[in-house]
Design a protein around this motif. Structure first.
Motif, mmCIF file in Angstrom:
data_model
loop_
_atom_site.group_PDB
_atom_site.id
_atom_site.type_symbol
_atom_site.label_atom_id
_atom_site.label_comp_id
_atom_site.label_asym_id
_atom_site.label_seq_id
_atom_site.Cartn_x
_atom_site.Cartn_y
_atom_site.Cartn_z
ATOM 1 N N ARG A 183 2.584 1.568 -3.427
ATOM 2 C CA ARG A 183 1.625 1.979 -4.459
ATOM 3 C C ARG A 183 1.346 3.483 -4.398
ATOM 4 N N THR A 217 0.829 -1.205 0.000
ATOM 5 C CA THR A 217 0.000 0.000 0.000
ATOM 6 C C THR A 217 0.860 1.250 0.000
ATOM 7 N N SER A 272 3.210 4.346 -7.469
ATOM 8 C CA SER A 272 2.169 3.910 -8.414
ATOM 9 C C SER A 272 2.335 2.468 -8.871
ATOM 10 N N HIS A 273 2.979 1.632 -8.060
ATOM 11 C CA HIS A 273 3.015 0.202 -8.335
ATOM 12 C C HIS A 273 3.099 -0.523 -7.006
ATOM 13 N N GLU A 274 2.731 -1.798 -7.004
ATOM 14 C CA GLU A 274 2.711 -2.536 -5.745
ATOM 15 C C GLU A 274 3.153 -3.987 -5.913
#
Length: 264
Positions: free
Chosen positions: A236, A233, A240-242
Motif C-alpha cells: 500500500r 502495508t 497505493s493498493h493493498e
C-alpha cells in the motif's frame, strides 16, 4: 551491507484456487530488509524473511532482499523490515548501531513503514533491557516498555488472541520479563503460555505498523494473516493498493493445528 538470494522449496497447492500467473516482478518490487541477521537470527527467525519473500513472489512482486548489519549503509528506502532474536552478546553487538540509526527509524515508524521485531530485537525496540547481571542495554523507545532479565526461561508453544489478527500461534523462548507502560498496545492476550512476563497476560506490542513479539518458531509461516498484513502495508505504501490474492495456506493451517495442540 549484503544482498542475499535464497531458494525455496515448492509446496503442494491442492484444494485452494491458485493465484493467477504473473510474470516475476510484474507487479513491481518490494525492498525487504533483515535487521542484524548476523547477530539476531536464532530459533528459526530466518523463516520469517523467507515467508515474506515467498508470499510476495507468489503474487508477482520482485523482492530486493538486503541484510543490514552494524557498520553497513542503512537502507532507508526499504519497504519492510524484519529482525530476530539473539543472545545477550548479540544484543550488545548491535545496540550501539541501533542508537545510530534511531533518528531514521523514528521517521520510518512515523511514516507507517511495517516492521517485525522478534525477541531480542523486540526488547531493544523498547526503552531498555536490564540483564540479570545488572548491565543496561539502551533501546530506541519505539515501544513504551522495559525489559529485565529473569532467572527462569519462559519456553514452549504459545497461543494468543489478537483483536486485529485473531489467533496467533508461535513458540517462545526467553528469560527477559517485559512490562508494557500504560497505553502501550499489546499484540495479543495470552491464551496458553507466558507472553511478555508470565504475569499480566499480554504478549508483544504494536506501535503504528511496528509489531514486536516473543514468538519464534518461525512466527510467520504459522500465521499467514500476520504475514499478509505486513505485506499489504508495504504494498500500500509503495503502490497505493493493498489487494492481495489468496494463497494456499493448507500447510500453514496444519502446522497451526499441531502447534496449538502440542504440550509446552
Amino acid at each position: 551491507m549484503t544482498t542475499t538470494t535464497p531458494t525455496f522449496p515448492t509446496a503442494p497447492e491442492d484444494g485452494v484456487p491458485a493465484v493467477d500467473a504473473v510474470e516475476p516482478g510484474g507487479r513491481g518490487e518490494i525492498h525487504l530488509v533483515q535487521l542484524y541477521p548476523r547477530d539476531m537470527n536464532i530459533y528459526g527467525d530466518w523463516g520469517n524473511t523467507l515467508t515474506l519473500k515467498r508470499r510476495l513472489e507468489k503474487r508477482g512482486y520482485a523482492v530486493q532482499l538486503t541484510d543490514y548489519n552494524p557498520g553497513d549503509s542503512f537502507p532507508a528506502d526499504a519497504d519492510l523490515f524484519v529482525g530476530g532474536g539473539g543472545q545477550d552478546s548479540g544484543q550488545f553487538r548491535v545496540m550501539e548501531d541501533l542508537q545510530k540509526i534511531k533518528p531514521v527509524m523514528y521517521e520510518l515508524v512515523a511514516d507507517g513503514v511495517p516492521m517485525l521485531a522478534i525477541c531480542g530485537l523486540y526488547q531493544l525496540f523498547g526503552h531498555e533491557f536490564r540483564t540479570i547481571g545488572g548491565e543496561v542495554l539502551p533501546g530506541i523507545g519505539i515501544f513504551d516498555l522495559t525489559t529485565v532479565g529473569g532467572e527462569t526461561r519462559l519456553i514452549g508453544n504459545i497461543v494468543t488472541e489478537s483483536e486485529k489478527f485473531g489467533t496467533i500461534i508461535g513458540y517462545e523462548n526467553h528469560s527477559g520479563l517485559t512490562r508494557l507502560a500504560d497505553g502501550q498496545q499489546p499484540l495479543g492476550r495470552v491464551v496458553s503460555g507466558d507472553g511478555n512476563d508470565g504475569e499480566d497476560g499480554t504478549e508483544g506490542a504494536v506501535t503504528n505498523e511496528v509489531i514486536g513479539t516473543y514468538l519464534h518458531g518461525s512466527l510467520l509461516p504459522k500465521n499467514p494473516v500476520l504475514a499478509d498484513h505486513l505485506i499489504a502495508t508495504a504494498v500500500r505504501r509503495r503502490y497505493s493498493h493493498e489487494t492481495l490474492e489468496p494463497l494456499n495456506d493448507t500447510l500453514s493451517q496444519k502446522a497451526r493445528e499441531v502447534a496449538r495442540n502440542r504440550p509446552r
